[in-house]
Design a protein around this motif. Sequence first.
Motif, mmCIF file in Angstrom:
data_model
loop_
_atom_site.group_PDB
_atom_site.id
_atom_site.type_symbol
_atom_site.label_atom_id
_atom_site.label_comp_id
_atom_site.label_asym_id
_atom_site.label_seq_id
_atom_site.Cartn_x
_atom_site.Cartn_y
_atom_site.Cartn_z
ATOM 1 N N TYR A 159 -10.840 -1.841 1.498
ATOM 2 C CA TYR A 159 -10.271 -1.111 0.361
ATOM 3 C C TYR A 159 -10.138 0.354 0.718
ATOM 4 C CZ TYR A 159 -10.570 1.262 -4.209
ATOM 5 O OH TYR A 159 -10.373 2.077 -5.290
ATOM 6 N N LYS A 170 2.196 2.236 -3.335
ATOM 7 C CA LYS A 170 1.167 2.919 -4.134
ATOM 8 C C LYS A 170 0.979 4.363 -3.663
ATOM 9 C CE LYS A 170 -2.318 0.221 -5.892
ATOM 10 N NZ LYS A 170 -2.884 -0.494 -6.755
ATOM 11 N N ASP A 171 0.925 4.537 -2.343
ATOM 12 C CA ASP A 171 0.755 5.897 -1.803
ATOM 13 C C ASP A 171 1.850 6.815 -2.330
ATOM 14 O OD1 ASP A 171 -1.367 6.005 0.564
ATOM 15 O OD2 ASP A 171 -0.328 4.102 0.772
ATOM 16 N N GLU A 192 -4.545 -4.997 -0.624
ATOM 17 C CA GLU A 192 -3.314 -5.139 -1.402
ATOM 18 C C GLU A 192 -3.563 -6.124 -2.536
ATOM 19 O OE1 GLU A 192 0.119 -4.240 1.906
ATOM 20 O OE2 GLU A 192 -0.057 -6.279 1.149
ATOM 21 N N TYR A 214 -8.763 0.037 -9.866
ATOM 22 C CA TYR A 214 -7.650 -0.121 -8.919
ATOM 23 C C TYR A 214 -6.746 -1.258 -9.373
ATOM 24 C CZ TYR A 214 -5.649 0.956 -4.333
ATOM 25 O OH TYR A 214 -4.826 1.400 -3.320
ATOM 26 N N THR A 247 -5.901 4.623 -2.447
ATOM 27 C CA THR A 247 -4.754 5.503 -2.187
ATOM 28 C C THR A 247 -4.666 6.640 -3.211
ATOM 29 O OG1 THR A 247 -3.363 3.939 -3.406
ATOM 30 C CG2 THR A 247 -3.373 3.753 -1.014
ATOM 31 N N ASP A 258 -6.451 -2.962 3.510
ATOM 32 C CA ASP A 258 -5.687 -2.296 2.441
ATOM 33 C C ASP A 258 -6.032 -2.818 1.052
ATOM 34 O OD1 ASP A 258 -4.381 -0.633 4.195
ATOM 35 O OD2 ASP A 258 -2.544 -1.824 4.249
ATOM 36 N N ARG A 315 0.813 -1.209 0.000
ATOM 37 C CA ARG A 315 0.000 0.000 0.000
ATOM 38 C C ARG A 315 0.847 1.259 0.000
ATOM 39 N NH1 ARG A 315 -3.118 3.180 4.481
ATOM 40 N NH2 ARG A 315 -2.521 4.729 2.964
#
Length: 381
Positions: A311, A72-73, A294, A373, A314, A292, A69
């Motif tokens: 979910y 991605k952030d 993931e 996503y 991000t 998250d 995560r």
Amino acid sequence: MKKTLALILALAMALALVACGGNSAPAATEAPKAEAPAAEAPAAEAPAAENTGSGKTVGIAMPTQSSERWIKDGANMKSQLEAKGYNVILQYGEDDVQAQVSQIENMIAQQVDVLVIAAIDSGALTGVEAQAKAAGIPIIAYDRLLMDTDAVSYYASFDNEGVGRAIGEYIEKAKDLANTTETYTVEFFMGSPDDNNAVLLYNGLMKVLQPYLDKGTLVCKSGMTTFEQTCILRWSQEEAQKRCENYLAGFYADEDLDICATAFDGFAYGCRSALEGAGYTKDNWPLITGQDAELMASKNIVSGVQTMSIYKDTRLLAEKCVTMVDAVLNGTEPEINDTTTYDNHVLVVPSYLCTPVAVDQSNYEEILIGGGYYTAEQLAG
Ligand code: BGC
């Protein structure tokens, strides 16, 4: 003034490194790049943006690349900021508190215009936050609240108690706890005690589940139900696996564990390994929760080894945080939707909270694939 401070900081850092014998804290300048692996974590398409950055520099301190995560952030923040003309310094502390402190010190020394921090230990940065404030650098707390400081301007996150409630409500509904005459065994795997989110999640979860523990509909055979008993430092997957192994060996020789109530996809992976090791099969596989969504967790949901996840988009979080960056640098007003909840012991930090969504086999196509996503191919593999 800024220059003198920068010099002092640089000197102090050099000395610290010598004192530690050139220790392993990753030098801030060569911290690993956050790369969203193209196939796994597509960075958000940066929206056509007006140029509000005009060459200003944003220093972003992220906690770790060990969990997808945060990769991605970082990637989302970087691409969205760069699309607005900002320069970005993005660094990961790899769950080493001291390394994160050094990285932030270095960003201050480089005279970034604003800092965005997702802390490893939310209360361990007060010194460096004070340095930033003294140097006139505003700070935005990213996803994790920065505690015990007056140097933070805004906080962008998800409704963290809402995450816990959503996990609790999922379990409540899946097992029909309100109506059933069955009893279900449950064990808890909660987040890091130095992360304010972890406590909030626990509180939300227990608001839903505590009545069922009191009534005996849910039975925690280890007896570990308080936050102190169930929290796991630094959100360690290995520790979650070990705990689950110990619970299974110590309390579930004669009766199956029905529910792993975990606060993080990493914990769900750890529980999965422990359960497989203890001989669980799809016939007695428990309900396993996570957080998250993931990629690996989402694939595990599709294949059935994880039941659900929370979910947290991000891309959206980054978008909200970028409006805060614009606000502190250009004097605009960011969108805020909470001015009461996030008290960091010094001030109540104006926040924007995104909404978490529970995903499972019934809605992952609509939410995760439909929302762009992940692609269907990513989840199929
Ligand atoms: C975040 C979660 C994440 C956890 C572990 C928390 O602060 O809110 O989304 O699962 O950290 O990385």
